[in-house]
Motif scaffolding. Structure first.
Motif, PDB file in Angstrom:
ATOM      1  N   LEU A  39       0.827  -1.205   0.000  1.00  0.00           N
ATOM      2  CA  LEU A  39       0.000   0.000   0.000  1.00  0.00           C
ATOM      3  C   LEU A  39       0.860   1.253   0.000  1.00  0.00           C
ATOM      4  CD1 LEU A  39      -2.785  -1.062   2.533  1.00  0.00           C
ATOM      5  CD2 LEU A  39      -3.147  -0.486   0.127  1.00  0.00           C
ATOM      6  N   GLU A  42       2.180   2.377  -3.346  1.00  0.00           N
ATOM      7  CA  GLU A  42       1.195   2.990  -4.240  1.00  0.00           C
ATOM      8  C   GLU A  42       0.684   4.324  -3.724  1.00  0.00           C
ATOM      9  OE1 GLU A  42      -1.915   0.941  -6.282  1.00  0.00           O
ATOM     10  OE2 GLU A  42      -1.045  -1.011  -5.805  1.00  0.00           O
ATOM     11  N   GLU A  43       0.376   4.375  -2.426  1.00  0.00           N
ATOM     12  CA  GLU A  43      -0.288   5.572  -1.925  1.00  0.00           C
ATOM     13  C   GLU A  43       0.654   6.746  -1.705  1.00  0.00           C
ATOM     14  OE1 GLU A  43      -2.102   5.382   1.918  1.00  0.00           O
ATOM     15  OE2 GLU A  43      -0.185   5.874   2.833  1.00  0.00           O
ATOM     16  N   ARG A  44       1.919   6.462  -1.390  1.00  0.00           N
ATOM     17  CA  ARG A  44       2.840   7.564  -1.101  1.00  0.00           C
ATOM     18  C   ARG A  44       3.023   8.478  -2.317  1.00  0.00           C
ATOM     19  NH1 ARG A  44       8.760   6.745   1.419  1.00  0.00           N
ATOM     20  NH2 ARG A  44       8.060   4.590   1.251  1.00  0.00           N
ATOM     21  N   GLU A  46       1.024   8.780  -4.771  1.00  0.00           N
ATOM     22  CA  GLU A  46      -0.287   9.369  -5.066  1.00  0.00           C
ATOM     23  C   GLU A  46      -0.535  10.591  -4.196  1.00  0.00           C
ATOM     24  OE1 GLU A  46      -5.069   8.284  -4.866  1.00  0.00           O
ATOM     25  OE2 GLU A  46      -3.585   6.715  -4.502  1.00  0.00           O
ATOM     26  N   ILE A  47      -0.273  10.466  -2.903  1.00  0.00           N
ATOM     27  CA  ILE A  47      -0.487  11.585  -1.993  1.00  0.00           C
ATOM     28  C   ILE A  47       0.438  12.747  -2.335  1.00  0.00           C
ATOM     29  CG2 ILE A  47      -0.130  12.328   0.403  1.00  0.00           C
ATOM     30  CD1 ILE A  47      -1.358   9.658   1.271  1.00  0.00           C
ATOM     31  N   ARG A 159      -5.050  13.866   5.486  1.00  0.00           N
ATOM     32  CA  ARG A 159      -5.699  12.628   5.057  1.00  0.00           C
ATOM     33  C   ARG A 159      -6.153  11.874   6.294  1.00  0.00           C
ATOM     34  NH1 ARG A 159      -2.704   7.871   3.832  1.00  0.00           N
ATOM     35  NH2 ARG A 159      -4.074   6.139   3.273  1.00  0.00           N
ATOM     36  N   ILE A 211      -8.344   8.149  -1.597  1.00  0.00           N
ATOM     37  CA  ILE A 211      -7.065   7.617  -2.054  1.00  0.00           C
ATOM     38  C   ILE A 211      -7.335   6.400  -2.933  1.00  0.00           C
ATOM     39  CG2 ILE A 211      -4.840   6.685  -1.341  1.00  0.00           C
ATOM     40  CD1 ILE A 211      -5.291   9.613  -0.554  1.00  0.00           C
ATOM     41  N   ALA A 213      -5.378   4.220  -4.220  1.00  0.00           N
ATOM     42  CA  ALA A 213      -4.633   2.996  -3.888  1.00  0.00           C
ATOM     43  C   ALA A 213      -5.466   2.092  -2.987  1.00  0.00           C
ATOM     44  CB  ALA A 213      -3.315   3.356  -3.203  1.00  0.00           C
ATOM     45  N   TYR A 214      -6.239   2.673  -2.091  1.00  0.00           N
ATOM     46  CA  TYR A 214      -7.101   1.885  -1.211  1.00  0.00           C
ATOM     47  C   TYR A 214      -8.340   1.396  -1.944  1.00  0.00           C
ATOM     48  CZ  TYR A 214      -4.596   2.329   3.192  1.00  0.00           C
ATOM     49  OH  TYR A 214      -3.669   2.203   4.199  1.00  0.00           O
ATOM     50  N   GLN A 223     -10.679   6.314   2.689  1.00  0.00           N
ATOM     51  CA  GLN A 223      -9.417   7.002   2.936  1.00  0.00           C
ATOM     52  C   GLN A 223      -9.471   8.308   2.147  1.00  0.00           C
ATOM     53  OE1 GLN A 223      -6.755   6.148   4.960  1.00  0.00           O
ATOM     54  NE2 GLN A 223      -8.174   4.595   5.724  1.00  0.00           N
TER      55      GLN A 223
END
Length: 279
Positions: A39, A42-44, A46-47, A159, A211, A213-214, A223
């Motif tokens: 996770l 992917e999410e880092r 993206e944020i 977030r 988000i 990714a979630y 999220q």
């Protein structure tokens, strides 16, 4: 969601909770999810893609943890102040990201009035999973302090996990506040401050999204992140509330359409709109 028992102190409970989950100081223990590593990858990014330009800017990172974002912010920002209230956690962050000369590290509780940040000294206040560990009143108070720390035209990004728990790691208790998104939107929208020169300021919502990714990996749309900008208040807020709640409610718009024509709240209808648009 666990609730605080009568007489329990919010900060004591939250600190105890994070002391328990800060033994290993791993990405998994910070994200409280068995799939944390995947996770995070992917999410880092993206944020980070949702943030305003940071080149040369001053960033205040609240609830910085072990530094998942600290090093990334430091690559572009002129200065980063990383804050966390667990001593071992912020020390882990410093051991990882201390080689960045533009980063300073502070062990402090964001709710404490003793946290020394100069007024109007920050271009971006950044937090990831912080407000859900504060009481409603603590959130409202922190928003006001963020506004004071922020430069005019600066940004606040945060977030949160909304509605329910997202991570699958087992917990003996869980004092996290899984709020509805509208609580945060209202808390930030209602905040306005004044300086010593008669100027007033408010927060303008720039973006609001979940988000992906979630959504992609866990089918979880809860999220959610917000990006706000501190702007000067130009219009009278009372008059704006009148427009929102009376003048331009659905019933009010329908009354206008009966007078001016369907789809238009303007004397002259389509012809007038086209005249002023293309003049």
């Amino acid at each position: 969601m666990a609730t605080l028992a009568q007489g329990e102190d919010e900060r004591t409970v939250q600190k105890s909770y994070w002391m328990e989950h800060s033994v290993d100081l791993t990405v998994q223990s910070m994200m409280l999810d068995s799939r944390a590593s995947d996770l995070d990858k992917e999410e880092r990014p993206e944020i980070l893609s949702l943030l305003p330009p940071l080149h040369g800017k001053s960033v205040l990172e609240l609830g910085a943890g072990i530094g998942r974002f600290t090093g990334e912010l430091a690559k572009d920002a002129g200065q980063v102040i990383a804050v966390d209230f667990i001593d071992s956690v912020i020390k882990k962050n410093e051991s990882t990201n201390g080689h960045f000369k533009n980063v300073s590290f502070m062990c402090a509780d964001v709710t404490s009035p003793n946290m020394q940040i100069q007024p109007e000294s920050v271009d971006l206040v950044f937090s990831n999973w912080l407000l859900m560990y504060l009481s409603d009143k603590e959130v409202e108070n922190l928003v006001e302090r963020m506004m004071k720390w922020l430069k005019v035209d600066g940004f606040i990004f945060f977030r949160e996990s909304c509605f329910h728990q997202s991570g699958d790691c087992k917990r003996r208790n869980n004092p996290t506040h899984y709020r509805e998104p509208r609580f945060y939107t209202k808390a930030f929208k209602d905040c306005h401050t004044h300086d010593g020169f008669g100027n007033s300021f408010e927060l303008s919502l720039i973006s609001f999204k979940c988000i992906t990714a979630y959504v992609r990996n866990k089918k979880n749309q809860n999220q959610i992140c917000w990006l706000w900008q501190k702007v000067r208040s130009i219009n009278d807020r009372g008059f704006q509330r009148f427009l929102d709640n009376v003048q331009y409610k659905c019933s009010g718009i329908l009354r206008y359409e009966r007078v001016f024509g369907e789809g238009y709240v303007s004397t002259g209808g389509l012809a007038a709109i086209q005249f002023f648009t293309y003049k």
